[in-house]
Design a protein around this motif. Sequence first.
Motif, PDB file in Angstrom:
ATOM      1  N   ASP A  16     -93.937  39.091  67.506  1.00 47.07           N
ATOM      2  CA  ASP A  16     -94.770  40.291  67.538  1.00 47.07           C
ATOM      3  C   ASP A  16     -96.033  40.119  68.376  1.00 47.07           C
ATOM      4  O   ASP A  16     -96.522  41.077  68.978  1.00 47.07           O
ATOM      5  N   GLY A  76     -96.164  38.384  71.043  1.00 53.15           N
ATOM      6  CA  GLY A  76     -95.765  38.206  72.430  1.00 53.15           C
ATOM      7  C   GLY A  76     -95.854  36.790  72.941  1.00 53.15           C
ATOM      8  O   GLY A  76     -95.738  36.555  74.138  1.00 53.15           O
ATOM      9  N   ALA A  82     -98.062  47.618  71.564  1.00 52.89           N
ATOM     10  CA  ALA A  82     -97.819  47.865  70.143  1.00 52.89           C
ATOM     11  C   ALA A  82     -99.011  47.533  69.277  1.00 52.89           C
ATOM     12  O   ALA A  82     -99.914  46.872  69.599  1.00 52.89           O
ATOM     13  N   ALA A 122     -91.319  42.236  78.055  1.00 55.87           N
ATOM     14  CA  ALA A 122     -91.398  42.249  76.586  1.00 55.87           C
ATOM     15  C   ALA A 122     -92.830  41.977  76.142  1.00 55.87           C
ATOM     16  O   ALA A 122     -93.312  42.598  75.189  1.00 55.87           O
ATOM     17  N   GLN A 123     -93.524  41.081  76.831  1.00 55.15           N
ATOM     18  CA  GLN A 123     -94.924  40.813  76.497  1.00 55.15           C
ATOM     19  C   GLN A 123     -95.779  42.057  76.702  1.00 55.15           C
ATOM     20  O   GLN A 123     -96.699  42.311  75.916  1.00 55.15           O
ATOM     21  N   GLN A 182     -94.827  45.083  76.232  1.00 54.99           N
ATOM     22  CA  GLN A 182     -94.571  45.910  75.057  1.00 54.99           C
ATOM     23  C   GLN A 182     -95.374  45.423  73.869  1.00 54.99           C
ATOM     24  O   GLN A 182     -95.888  46.206  73.081  1.00 54.99           O
ATOM     25  N   ALA A 183     -95.487  44.107  73.728  1.00 55.13           N
ATOM     26  CA  ALA A 183     -96.241  43.532  72.599  1.00 55.13           C
ATOM     27  C   ALA A 183     -97.706  43.929  72.681  1.00 55.13           C
ATOM     28  O   ALA A 183     -98.339  44.194  71.660  1.00 55.13           O
ATOM     29  N   ILE A 223     -90.465  41.826  68.991  1.00 58.35           N
ATOM     30  CA  ILE A 223     -90.321  42.743  70.121  1.00 58.35           C
ATOM     31  C   ILE A 223     -88.977  42.464  70.778  1.00 58.35           C
ATOM     32  O   ILE A 223     -88.671  41.327  71.121  1.00 58.35           O
ATOM     33  N   SER A 224     -88.152  43.502  70.942  1.00 65.24           N
ATOM     34  CA  SER A 224     -86.840  43.376  71.580  1.00 65.24           C
ATOM     35  C   SER A 224     -86.819  44.183  72.864  1.00 65.24           C
ATOM     36  O   SER A 224     -87.403  45.276  72.928  1.00 65.24           O
ATOM     37  N   GLU A 226     -85.826  38.703  72.738  1.00 65.18           N
ATOM     38  CA  GLU A 226     -86.609  38.974  71.540  1.00 65.18           C
ATOM     39  C   GLU A 226     -87.749  37.970  71.523  1.00 65.18           C
ATOM     40  O   GLU A 226     -87.530  36.765  71.664  1.00 65.18           O
TER      41      GLU A 226
END
Length: 89
Positions: free
Chosen positions: A22, A24, A89, A82-83, A85-86, A2-3, A19
């Motif tokens: 995946d 997180g 996803a 970012a977490q 987003q993980a 994850i970026s 980054e």
Amino acid sequence: MISLDFTPRRVCPRNIHVEISDDGQTVENVIFTGGCNGNGKAVARLVKGRPVDEVVDILAGNQCANRGTSCADQLTIALRKAQEQAKVA
């Protein structure tokens, strides 16, 4: 992986690129753009490969002068985003 490109507030860097794995859980890479080059590189090296939760526990709330935040504190916000987003996803 994850970026995320994060625009920090009230600090010198213009961007913090993070980054994470995946799932997180792990910091894979951090790049600060702008600000103190040496400090940004040092923080990035120190957190690489560490659990996101550990990094956040250590750095969240760290303050620089009277700004109410710091580069390290802003990094923790970027890592949490970012977490998020993980989890989506």
